[in-house]
Design a protein around this motif. Structure first.
Motif, short mmCIF file in Angstrom:
data_model
loop_
_atom_site.label_atom_id
_atom_site.label_comp_id
_atom_site.label_asym_id
_atom_site.label_seq_id
_atom_site.Cartn_x
_atom_site.Cartn_y
_atom_site.Cartn_z
N LEU A 204 0.83 -1.20 0.00
CA LEU A 204 0.00 0.00 0.00
C LEU A 204 0.87 1.25 0.00
N LEU A 205 1.91 1.23 0.82
CA LEU A 205 2.82 2.38 0.86
C LEU A 205 3.50 2.58 -0.49
N GLU A 206 3.86 1.48 -1.14
CA GLU A 206 4.48 1.57 -2.46
C GLU A 206 3.50 2.16 -3.48
N GLU A 207 2.23 1.75 -3.42
CA GLU A 207 1.21 2.28 -4.33
C GLU A 207 1.01 3.78 -4.11
N VAL A 208 1.01 4.20 -2.86
CA VAL A 208 0.86 5.62 -2.55
C VAL A 208 2.06 6.39 -3.11
N LEU A 209 3.23 5.85 -2.93
CA LEU A 209 4.44 6.50 -3.44
C LEU A 209 4.40 6.64 -4.96
N VAL A 210 3.98 5.59 -5.66
CA VAL A 210 3.86 5.64 -7.11
C VAL A 210 2.85 6.71 -7.51
N GLY A 211 1.72 6.76 -6.82
CA GLY A 211 0.70 7.77 -7.12
C GLY A 211 1.20 9.17 -6.91
N LEU A 212 1.96 9.39 -5.84
CA LEU A 212 2.52 10.72 -5.59
C LEU A 212 3.53 11.13 -6.65
N ARG A 213 4.32 10.16 -7.09
CA ARG A 213 5.29 10.46 -8.14
C ARG A 213 4.61 10.83 -9.45
N GLN A 214 3.43 10.24 -9.71
CA GLN A 214 2.70 10.52 -10.95
C GLN A 214 2.09 11.92 -10.93
N LEU A 215 1.95 12.51 -9.76
CA LEU A 215 1.39 13.86 -9.64
C LEU A 215 2.35 14.92 -10.16
N ARG A 216 3.63 14.62 -10.20
CA ARG A 216 4.62 15.60 -10.65
C ARG A 216 4.50 15.92 -12.09
#
Length: 122
Positions: free
Chosen positions: A110-122
């Protein structure tokens, strides 16, 4: 939002949704061609239906409309009652509760999925 009166007016004085299953992560989508004649829909109801042409969570709707979550829950409950929107429960309600032995800990995936999602916001 202009003062504390506005949310009260928007919801018709109600502070709780008609359905108690609306979580901030519940997903909402408009029902195409829904017959809402006879339903008293205010401007915010109409804006929610328009926004939910694509799937959005209760939290996202609140952010788009700049309204408190409690107000959006009441409005979405109204729309659900008249058949204008469809609401999907949060994923945790669908797939069961988290492991109680891991209380307070998030799974690494879950933490990895959140991190991927945050990176996609850039």
């Amino acid at each position: 939002m202009s003062g504390p009166v506005r949310p009260y007016v928007i919801t018709g004085g109600r502070s709780r949704p008609s359905r108690n299953v609306l979580a901030l992560e519940s997903l909402v989508s408009a029902v195409p061609g829904a017959d809402t004649t006879g339903a008293e829909l205010n401007r915010e109801h109409q804006r929610i239906v328009a926004l939910c042409a694509r799937l959005l969570s209760i939290a996202e709707i609140a952010a788009h409309l700049h309204l408190p979550l409690s107000v959006v829950k009441v409005l979405v409950g109204d729309l659900w009652d008249v058949g204008a929107v469809q609401v999907l429960p949060p994923a945790t309600a669908v797939h069961g509760s988290p492991d109680p032995t891991q209380a307070g800990r998030l799974p690494t995936t879950l933490l990895e999925e959140v991190l991927v999602g945050l990176r996609q916001l850039r």
